[in-house]
Design an enzyme around this catalytic site. Structure first.
Site, PDB file in Angstrom:
ATOM      1  CG  ASN A   1      -1.010   4.463  54.046  1.00 44.31           C
ATOM      2  OD1 ASN A   1      -0.406   4.501  55.213  1.00 44.31           O
ATOM      3  ND2 ASN A   1      -1.792   3.911  53.306  1.00 44.31           N
TER       4      ASN A   1
ATOM      5  CD  GLU B   1      -4.537  -1.263  51.568  1.00 50.81           C
ATOM      6  OE1 GLU B   1      -3.529  -1.049  50.257  1.00 50.81           O
ATOM      7  OE2 GLU B   1      -4.200  -0.276  53.210  1.00 50.81           O
TER       8      GLU B   1
ATOM      9  N   GLY C   1      -0.484  -0.817  45.166  1.00 49.69           N
ATOM     10  CA  GLY C   1       0.672  -2.047  45.478  1.00 49.69           C
ATOM     11  C   GLY C   1       0.874  -3.755  44.644  1.00 49.69           C
TER      12      GLY C   1
ATOM     13  CD  GLU D   1      -3.650   6.488  47.729  1.00 48.34           C
ATOM     14  OE1 GLU D   1      -4.792   5.713  48.830  1.00 48.34           O
ATOM     15  OE2 GLU D   1      -2.282   6.553  48.075  1.00 48.34           O
TER      16      GLU D   1
ATOM     17  CE  LYS E   1      -0.931   0.707  51.611  1.00 51.69           C
ATOM     18  NZ  LYS E   1      -1.084   0.278  50.156  1.00 51.69           N
TER      19      LYS E   1
ATOM     20  CB  SER F   1       2.128   0.840  41.647  1.00 48.03           C
ATOM     21  OG  SER F   1       1.701   0.136  42.466  1.00 48.03           O
TER      22      SER F   1
ATOM     23  CG  HIS G   1      -6.024   3.771  51.676  1.00 47.34           C
ATOM     24  ND1 HIS G   1      -6.192   2.375  51.402  1.00 47.34           N
ATOM     25  CD2 HIS G   1      -4.591   4.393  52.125  1.00 47.34           C
ATOM     26  CE1 HIS G   1      -4.831   1.861  51.157  1.00 47.34           C
ATOM     27  NE2 HIS G   1      -3.953   3.363  50.735  1.00 47.34           N
TER      28      HIS G   1
HETATM   29  O1  LIG Z   1      -1.433   2.429  49.352  1.00 44.45           O
HETATM   30  C1  LIG Z   1      -0.998   3.305  48.983  1.00 44.45           C
HETATM   31  C2  LIG Z   1      -0.093   3.465  47.648  1.00 44.45           C
HETATM   32  O2  LIG Z   1       0.219   1.888  48.376  1.00 44.45           O
HETATM   33  P1  LIG Z   1       1.370   1.437  46.994  1.00 44.45           P
HETATM   34  O3  LIG Z   1       2.543   2.774  46.863  1.00 44.45           O
HETATM   35  O4  LIG Z   1       2.462   0.866  47.888  1.00 44.45           O
HETATM   36  O5  LIG Z   1       0.792   1.505  45.741  1.00 44.45           O
HETATM   37  N1  LIG Z   1      -0.849   5.062  49.726  1.00 44.45           N
HETATM   38  O6  LIG Z   1      -2.004   5.296  50.691  1.00 44.45           O
END
Ligand SMILES: O=C(COP(=O)(O)O)NO
Length: 250
Positions: A12, A98, A172, A166, A14, A212, A96
């Protein structure tokens, strides 16, 4: 070409990258040696999907990071499933954290978007996960079950769905879930599927972990029985490391 491998790893990207950095990343991915039994997908920002699609090996499929809830039209700023298919997208990420906690999408809207994508022939990476305060309050399973139910209530089938657990507190942050923490939730998700959908869907649906993940921790996580792969953020922007994560699951 990604198919129905036992394992699945998504990258991903982003809201990251430039034409030049993405060109470099694609070159790294094209030269990587990748194990056979893992389906691999990358999700560029919308504006770079065409560039990636036209230059990336077809061993790796393309995902969008979002899609509109219905047919295109007077929806300023949105991108439709039809448009994504037109430029070669095969997948879309929905749910997701976010988009849940930054953009403010709720579970039912996410379920409806997933349903529309599936009915139009896109496959879905369906994301779930709890916030730190929800985990600390002992609500991890309640939160994940509510999110799963909203997918199940709206989607016509689970055939073309990968579930990504997740935990928000691991995304992150560098604070990866322990293999035991991840496995515990993956087992609960599989049991929820068996009880609320079917034993067949529970056994066939790939449940991947995100939060992560990197080249140093993926192999240990992948040893867990119910971790079928990963959804990788930051580490997916580094071609060699992402390739090593993909190979670590088999
Ligand atoms: O959001 C994430 C994971 O992000 P990280 O690997 O940067 O924690 N995947 O969709």
């Amino acid at each position: 070409m990604a198919g129905t491998g036992k394992f699945f790893v998504g990258g991903n990207w982003k809201c990251n990258g430039t034409k030049d950095s993405i060109s470099k990343l694609v070159t790294e991915l094209n030269s990587a040696k990748l194990e056979d039994d893992v389906d691999i997908v990358v999700a560029p920002p919308f504006v770079y999907i065409d560039q990636v699609k036209s230059s990336l090996t077809d061993r790796i499929e393309i995902s969008a990071q979002n899609a509109w809830v219905g047919k295109g039209g007077a929806f300023t700023g949105e991108i439709s499933v039809e448009q994504l298919k037109d430029i070669g997208c095969k997948w879309v990420i929905h749910g997701h954290s976010e988009r849940r906690h930054v953009i403010g999408e709720d579970s039912q809207f996410i379920g409806k978007k997933s349903a529309y994508a599936l009915t139009q022939g896109l496959k879905v990476i369906a994301c779930i996960g709890e916030k730190l305060e929800e985990r600390e309050a002992g609500k991890t399973f309640d939160v994940c079950y509510e999110q799963l139910k909203a997918f199940a209530d709206n989607m016509p089938s689970w055939d073309d769905v990968v579930i990504a657990y997740e935990p928000v507190w691991a995304i992150g942050t560098g604070k990866v879930a322990s293999p035991q923490q991840a496995q515990e939730v993956h087992v609960a998700v599989r049991e929820w599927l068996s009880k609320n959908v079917s034993a067949e869907v529970a056994s066939q649906t790939r449940i991947i972990y995100g939060g992560s993940v990197n080249g140093g921790n993926s192999a240990e996580l992948a040893k867990q029985e119910d971790i079928d792969g990963f959804l990788v953020g930051g580490a997916s922007l580094k071609g060699p490391e992402f390739a090593s994560i993909c190979n670590s699951v088999t």
